[in-house]
Enzyme design. Structure first.
Site: not given
Ligand code: ARG
Length: 290
Positions: A185, A283
């Site tokens: 991300h 996150c």
């Molecule tokens: N387990 C989640 C996923 O893989 C974690 C999300 C993390 N969020 C972020 N904004 N980077 O989607």
């Protein structure tokens, strides 16, 4: 002289005029990780074979929540839903600017029900909700800096969502391509330290991007903080700044020092349990801009 260039470097650093950093009020949305666990693997951080401790996740999240409250932020909460263990990562629930909430459409089926749940919350809170057509994971991949939106693609948000984003918000959208699956991300590889137009400031990890994207970032943000691999690997960049206070992973010690040198006030928190899901401070935080 025998000790090398260190003191001179430090003096040079201090001689550079730093802009005065000022905090501005923030409103954020969070989700208590009451159902947090790791039962599927959609990023390299997640290992369903490794046990998780939901109580510890809640306790660590509570510290982050209380830190935001202590900083005077307006912290809103969305009810966690059983069976949606990643709902704690509220940043992915949408992207909200000027009262408009662009809904998320998740890449993986495991998280797809979160999209409508967040949109329902936005609607009830009075936001103008725009249903997404294209796959996008909200503020996980979209970051407001100045008048523009930095938009990540490569692992989650489809680049077609960048066009949708530009059409909805009428803003310049800068597409950045992520290449390292550990930084899947945009908010794991870029930290927005000051989004104020005219004094935009970010930190980032160059190796998380393809060459063209690094060139774009260098041209746009010549004074950006370049974070090292070790700090990025504890999701140090996954931080939340109000323009002065920067809440970061406490293990990102070099980044902490860099922030101080640039006039910020870093505040370290430990979210080790939520790191097992591949997420950190940012996150867990969705900014709500009315
Ligand atoms: N387990 C989640 C996923 O893989 C974690 C999300 C993390 N969020 C972020 N904004 N980077 O989607």
């Amino acid at each position: 002289i025998a000790t090398g260039g260190q003191p001179a470097e430090q003096a040079a650093e201090q001689a550079v005029a730093r802009p005065e950093r000022r905090p501005t009020a923030r409103t954020v949305l969070m989700c208590r990780p009451e159902h947090f666990t790791v039962v599927y693997r959609i990023n390299p951080w997640m290992n369903p074979a490794e046990p998780t401790d939901t109580g510890l996740a809640v306790a660590q999240w509570q510290v982050l929540h209380d830190t935001f409250v202590g900083l005077g932020y307006d912290v809103q909460l969305i009810d966690p839903i059983e069976g949606l263990p990643d709902m704690v990562y509220a940043a992915n629930g949408g992207f909200v600017v000027g009262g408009i909430a662009y809904g998320a459409k998740f890449t993986y089926p495991e998280r797809q029900p979160e999209g409508p749940a967040y949109m329902e919350w936005f609607r009830e809170a009075g936001f103008d909700v725009r249903e997404p057509v294209e796959v996008n994971e909200g503020e996980g991949d979209f970051l407001l800096v100045g008048d523009a939106i930095l938009a990540g693609t490569g692992f989650r948000s489809d680049s077609r969502s960048h066009e949708e984003l530009a059409a909805i918000f009428g803003r310049e959208v800068v597409t950045l391509r992520l290449v390292n699956p550990s930084f899947y991300h945009l908010d794991t590889a870029v930290a927005v330290l000051d989004p104020t137009p005219g004094q935009e400031h970010i930190a980032y990890l160059p190796s998380a991007f393809d060459e063209a994207s690094v060139a774009l970032l260098q041209a746009r943000f010549p004074d950006a903080i370049i974070v090292n691999e070790a700090d990025a690997a504890v999701l140090g960049l996954n931080s939340f700044s109000d323009g002065y206070h920067v809440v970061i992973a406490s293990r990102a010690t070099d980044f902490e020092r860099q922030l101080r040198e640039h006039g910020y006030h870093p505040i370290g928190v430990d979210l080790s349990e939520l790191l097992l899901g591949g997420g950190g401070v940012k996150c867990c935080t969705l900014e709500l801009r009315r």
